[in-house]
Design a protein around this motif. Structure first.
Motif, PDB file in Angstrom:
ATOM      1  N   ASP A 519       0.844  -1.191   0.000  1.00 19.87           N
ATOM      2  CA  ASP A 519       0.000   0.000   0.000  1.00 19.87           C
ATOM      3  C   ASP A 519       0.876   1.235   0.000  1.00 19.87           C
ATOM      4  OD1 ASP A 519       0.908   0.074   2.698  1.00 19.87           O
ATOM      5  OD2 ASP A 519      -0.775  -1.205   3.264  1.00 19.87           O
ATOM      6  N   PHE A 528       2.096   3.063  -7.849  1.00 13.74           N
ATOM      7  CA  PHE A 528       0.956   2.269  -7.392  1.00 13.74           C
ATOM      8  C   PHE A 528       0.129   1.697  -8.548  1.00 13.74           C
ATOM      9  CE2 PHE A 528      -2.910   1.251  -5.053  1.00 13.74           C
ATOM     10  CZ  PHE A 528      -2.380   0.767  -3.871  1.00 13.74           C
ATOM     11  N   CYS A 532      -1.284  -2.196  -9.161  1.00 15.64           N
ATOM     12  CA  CYS A 532      -2.677  -2.521  -9.474  1.00 15.64           C
ATOM     13  C   CYS A 532      -2.768  -3.462 -10.675  1.00 15.64           C
ATOM     14  CB  CYS A 532      -3.466  -1.244  -9.749  1.00 15.64           C
ATOM     15  SG  CYS A 532      -3.665  -0.153  -8.312  1.00 15.64           S
ATOM     16  N   ARG A 611      -4.690   4.661  -8.784  1.00 11.73           N
ATOM     17  CA  ARG A 611      -4.835   4.723  -7.330  1.00 11.73           C
ATOM     18  C   ARG A 611      -5.933   5.721  -6.965  1.00 11.73           C
ATOM     19  NH1 ARG A 611      -2.887   8.307  -3.459  1.00 11.73           N
ATOM     20  NH2 ARG A 611      -2.556   7.444  -1.361  1.00 11.73           N
ATOM     21  N   GLU A 635      -6.676   3.104   0.292  1.00  5.04           N
ATOM     22  CA  GLU A 635      -6.340   3.088  -1.126  1.00  5.04           C
ATOM     23  C   GLU A 635      -7.064   1.955  -1.837  1.00  5.04           C
ATOM     24  OE1 GLU A 635      -1.782   4.683  -1.305  1.00  5.04           O
ATOM     25  OE2 GLU A 635      -2.123   2.715  -0.436  1.00  5.04           O
ATOM     26  N   CYS A 637      -7.560   0.219  -6.025  1.00  5.56           N
ATOM     27  CA  CYS A 637      -7.218   0.211  -7.444  1.00  5.56           C
ATOM     28  C   CYS A 637      -8.531   0.248  -8.222  1.00  5.56           C
ATOM     29  CB  CYS A 637      -6.415  -1.039  -7.809  1.00  5.56           C
ATOM     30  SG  CYS A 637      -4.761  -1.088  -7.075  1.00  5.56           S
TER      31      CYS A 637
END
Length: 934
Positions: A519, A528, A532, A611, A635, A637
């Motif tokens: 994360d 990020f 994902c 994100r 957070e 995706c």
């Protein structure tokens, strides 16, 4: 400053001239009209104090012989109640009833708007003593309006300056739905926008402010600017108390022209539901801004009075009108100096106009409503008027607005204290005293919100990562195991290629566990989206490879079980069958993987995952008393059309799960030699389906809890992978460890596929066997009786001196007893051991003429249970011969089958010996096949 000195000099000169020059007596009357709001229930009722103040000014003006010599002013007035309709009626009444009016005085913004907009049609100049609406500054709409009362917008620069001084950049506005306040708010919004101050919300109300105040609380408003008349202000203050919008965390800005005790007046009459103590508590600490309506210097004004002299006269005049100022100031008391100076401004403007008209040979007596020349002179004179009045220096801008300073006050312990002044022209803020705040600190303009990202705890992440690493190591070890022992029949007949593909899928799934725990604490924001995408690819491809391999196995078992007997016979060859299975598995996996790759590629190109942060409700911290809130966030995706993509992926994988579950159920009792672990594969499919059905809805429910969601999803994923590996590979590993050198021919598994037709046939045969067992039981009972009789007969023979000679076969438990002849009958009994499963022995003899000395014996195999057959040969000259044969169903395969065949051969040899013996011969008579069939 020079102009101010000039005005003082002019006043002194006029006073000197007054004493030295004898002016003519005031015999003529100049009429002006006045509109005062006095007896209304809504809006500003400032006429209570302004009308007596105007009459005082009129008296003072008329007492000056040097001002308007030969003329005196007379004021005709009426009450408008601060209602625009009634105000228009009063204006028309004043205009159409003689005498003719030269100018109009008006108060209350709503009434002034109507009067000033219509007065231009009669060429009348309007002077307002109590109208603050910013809309009145529009010269195109109100070309003949002047105001001694400053515009409400004069407060906005002061408010913005105060906000900047205390570092407040976030405010809320609460306004009454009146034009004066609407225009003020629009100007305030513009100034705040230019200064970088955020207006979080703008609430308005007509009569009841309760809902608007509640909305302020919902918006977490801390610095609030309130714009409303005094009656509405009392309702707002009471609602503030009810909602708790007061105290050390809140600052309110109110209008400064309320009376000093406004918050505790008329509570019962207006049905305010709060007590005086509660109203006082809610009002504590608020700020007000107002134009300076009272001269701050104790010097003589144009009337010859100081401000204190004027105050005393005004209080005495109000007392005559039944207003006890020692108890409560009437409405409009703060604006009373403005009304006083308005009358003086009218007198000065008419005085100058009189002289200007005299130069043209005209006088004020000639004015009519159609006289634009005289109206223009009056307008010019008013625009140039400037003097020192009881409200301060009176001067007008090009828009007709009063130019004035702003006073800043704060309520401390129920009293207004002066804390500063602000000069709009010089942008100078002067503090007279330091503001005092409840709690001793400056309130914040908002709740301090600390964003806290909900992440997976480090201990949980490490634990699940270790578990997944163990699973990955185990899967790699099993791949190596399959490769090393691929030549053993046990491994070869379990489709090792499919198993390896399944293990690769498990490795991908367990690898995604690590990515699911990453994360914002471990991955930079810019990277990020890569995480994902990797999550989606590993989960989709891992599931397809792992479950697809299981699916291909049960699919092949189901395909073989539904083929006809002829198709099955054609596939007897082991090599061709194995190659066909391998080819089938490859195509299934390739097809499923191709679908995944196509969907994921299009998803990544057209609508990539990014994100996103989900914010949750604010939480109170437990370790601080400050005005701080914790805003948890998490957070995710997501893509723009996330639901569509998930629907596509879940849809086709859900169909695959359902179809796989169906196939596993259909093939639950089937065995295929080329896939010797089909039952374990079916159990694994059950496991996958159940866990998917549980994990999907639960993960949606706990998605807002980072640790719970991660722990549940990864634990279910790891459990599914470990169970599948344990069911499918542990039996193979155990068998290979126990017998490492055994090649394993795999004969413990059938090489035939049991079809539905054969299952049905097997079920019917079982029912027939049960019936035969019952029949056999009855026959056995009869046999016991016969044996008992035979023993009794033998016993009687033994008594007579005859002993039977038993014949014992070499085979196990096979005995043939042939008793000696007694009379004309003999019996030969043969006992054979129980036969094995799925087998039946059929004995048939032909007639003695065809085979005089031997009985033909045939051996076959089929499924029947214990049977017992007695064959008795009888003849007129021969002794009956009885054969007793017992058999029981057991497994007829492998070593047992060979043992059974050996026993059958021994039994045949025994039967041949018996049938060759003289005792078994018939006296030449032929025996039919029906008689000799067993």
């Amino acid at each position: 400053m020079s102009e101010f000195r000039f005005m003082i000099f002019l006043v002194i000169v006029l006073a000197t001239v007054t004493h030295c020059h004898k002016w003519p007596p005031k015999t003529k009357v100049l009429h002006i009209g006045g509109i005062f709001p006095i007896n209304g229930t809504e809006g500003w009722q400032g006429g209570m104090a302004c009308q007596p103040s105007a009459m005082m000014a009129l008296e003072d003006v008329n007492s000056r012989s040097d001002l308007l010599p030969g003329y005196k002013l007379k004021l005709h007035w009426n009450d408008s109640e601060c209602e625009p309709g009634l105000g228009a009626l009063v204006m028309y009444d004043l205009l159409y009833k003689p005498p003719q009016k030269l100018m109009l005085l008006a108060g209350c913004s709503t009434v002034c708007t109507t009067v000033a907009e219509a007065a231009k049609m009669w060429n009348l100049v309007v002077l307002s003593y109590g109208a603050s609406s910013p809309a009145l500054s529009n010269r195109q709409r109100f070309p003949t309006l002047f105001r001694t009362h400053p515009s409400a917008t004069v407060h906005n620069p002061t408010r913005v300056k105060i906000l900047q001084n205390f570092g407040w950049s976030r405010i809320a506005i609460l306004q009454q739905a009146e034009e004066v306040f609407i225009s003020t708010v629009e100007d305030l919004e513009t100034r705040c926008r230019e200064s970088g101050i955020e207006i979080v919300t703008r609430q308005s109300f007509l009569n009841d402010p309760s809902e608007s105040v509640r909305n302020l609380r919902r918006q977490d408003a801390r610095i609030i600017v309130g714009l409303f008349y005094v009656v509405a202000a009392r309702r707002v203050l009471c609602e503030m108390y009810k909602q708790g919008l007061y105290g050390s965390s809140y600052v309110w800005f109110f209008i400064g022209w309320y009376e000093d005790n406004w918050y505790e007046a008329n509570l019962a009459q207006e049905k305010i539901e709060c007590t005086r103590e509660q109203m006082k508590e809610a009002a504590e600490g608020h700020l007000t801004t107002e134009a300076l309506n009272w001269n701050q210097d104790n010097q003589k004004t144009i009337s010859g009075m100081t401000v204190e002299d004027y105050r005393k006269r005004l209080n005495a005049e109000l007392l005559k009108n039944s207003h006890d100022v020692t108890v409560r100031f009437p409405d409009g008391y703060q604006e009373a100096p403005l009304a006083y100076d308005a009358v003086w401004a009218v007198a000065l403007a008419l005085n100058r106009t009189m002289h200007r008209l005299a130069e043209r040979g005209r006088s004020l007596d000639d004015f009519t409503y159609n006289d634009a020349v005289s109206a223009g002179e009056i307008y010019s004179a008013m625009n140039a008027t400037q003097f020192l009045g009881v409200s301060g220096t009176v001067a007008f801008s090009s828009k007709g607005d009063r130019i004035a300073w702003t006073l800043i006050e704060q309520m401390i312990h129920g009293q207004y204290n002066k804390v500063g002044y602000y000069d709009t022209q010089t942008d100078n803020l002067t503090w007279l005293a330091e503001a005092r705040w409840i709690g001793g600190k400056i309130p914040q303009d908002r709740t301090i919100i600390i964003d806290k990202l909900r992440t997976v705890s480090f201990g949980l992440f490490v634990t699940m990562s270790l578990v997944s690493s163990v699973g990955i190591a185990a899967a790699i070890g099993l791949i190596i195991f399959n490769l090393v022992y691929r030549e053993q029949k046990l491994i070869e007949l379990s489709q090792p290629a499919c198993n390896n593909v399944m293990l690769v899928g498990i490795v991908l799934l367990l690898s995604s566990v690590i990515l699911l725990g990453m994360d914002g604490d471990t991955v930079p924001v810019i990277h990020f989206p890569v995480v994902c995408q990797l999550r989606a690819w590993l989960l989709c491809l891992g599931f397809t490879l792992a479950f697809g391999a299981m699916f291909s196995k049960v699919w092949r078992v189901h395909r073989q079980s539904t083929k006809s007997k002829e198709e099955t016979n054609k596939m007897k060859d082991k090599k061709s069958r194995t190659q066909s299975a391998k080819s089938k598995v490859d195509w299934v996996l390739v097809g499923l993987s191709f679908i995944d790759v196509i969907i994921l590629t299009i998803w990544a190109i057209v609508d990539p995952q990014i994100r996103t942060v989900e914010n949750f409700q604010l939480e109170n911290p437990t370790d601080t008393e400050k005005d701080i809130k914790i805003r948890p966030s998490m957070e995710h995706c997501e893509s723009k059309h996330q639901n569509i993509w998930l629907g596509v992926v879940y849809g086709y994988k859900g169909l695959l799960l359902i179809f796989g579950l169906f196939l596993a159920y259909e093939t639950r009792s089937m065995k295929v030699r080329s896939i010797n672990d089909s039952r374990y594969v079916g159990m694994s499919i059950y496991n996958v389906v159940v866990l998917c059905l549980i994990t999907a809805p639960v993960s949606l429910v706990i998605s807002s809890q980072a640790d719970a969601s991660f722990a549940f999803v990864t634990a279910a994923l790891a459990f599914c992978c470990f169970i599948s590996m344990a069911l499918i590979f542990v039996p193979k590993v155990v068998e290979v460890v126990r017998n490492p050198d055994r090649p394993g021919d795999g004969d413990d598994e059938t090489d035939q596929t049991v079809s539905k037709e054969e299952e049905e046939r097997y079920r019917k045969l079982q029912q027939e066997n049960e019936q035969l067992q019952q029949l056999i039981a009855s026959r056995e009972h009869k046999l016991k009786l016969l044996n008992q009789r035979l023993l009794e007969r033998n016993a009687s023979v033994n008594v007579n001196g005859i002993t039977p000679s038993p014949i014992v076969s070499a085979s196990n438990n096979t005995t043939v007893s042939t008793p000696p002849m007694s009379g004309s009958t003999r019996t030969t009994t043969i006992h054979l051991p129980p036969a094995k499963k799925n087998s039946e022995v059929r004995f048939s003899t032909s007639s003695m003429e065809m085979l005089p000395n031997k009985t033909r014996v045939g051996v076959g195999i089929m499924k029947i249970h214990c049977t017992e057959t007695i064959v008795t040969d009888t003849a007129s000259t021969a002794t009956p011969t009885t054969l007793v044969f017992n058999e029981q169903v057991v497994d007829g395969s492998g070593d047992d089958q060979e043992e059974y065949e050996e026993e059958c051969v021994a039994g045949v040899e025994l039967i041949e010996k018996i049938t060759d013996s003289p005792m078994f011969q018939r006296g030449g008579a032929a025996r039919s096949p029906e008689e000799s069939y067993l």
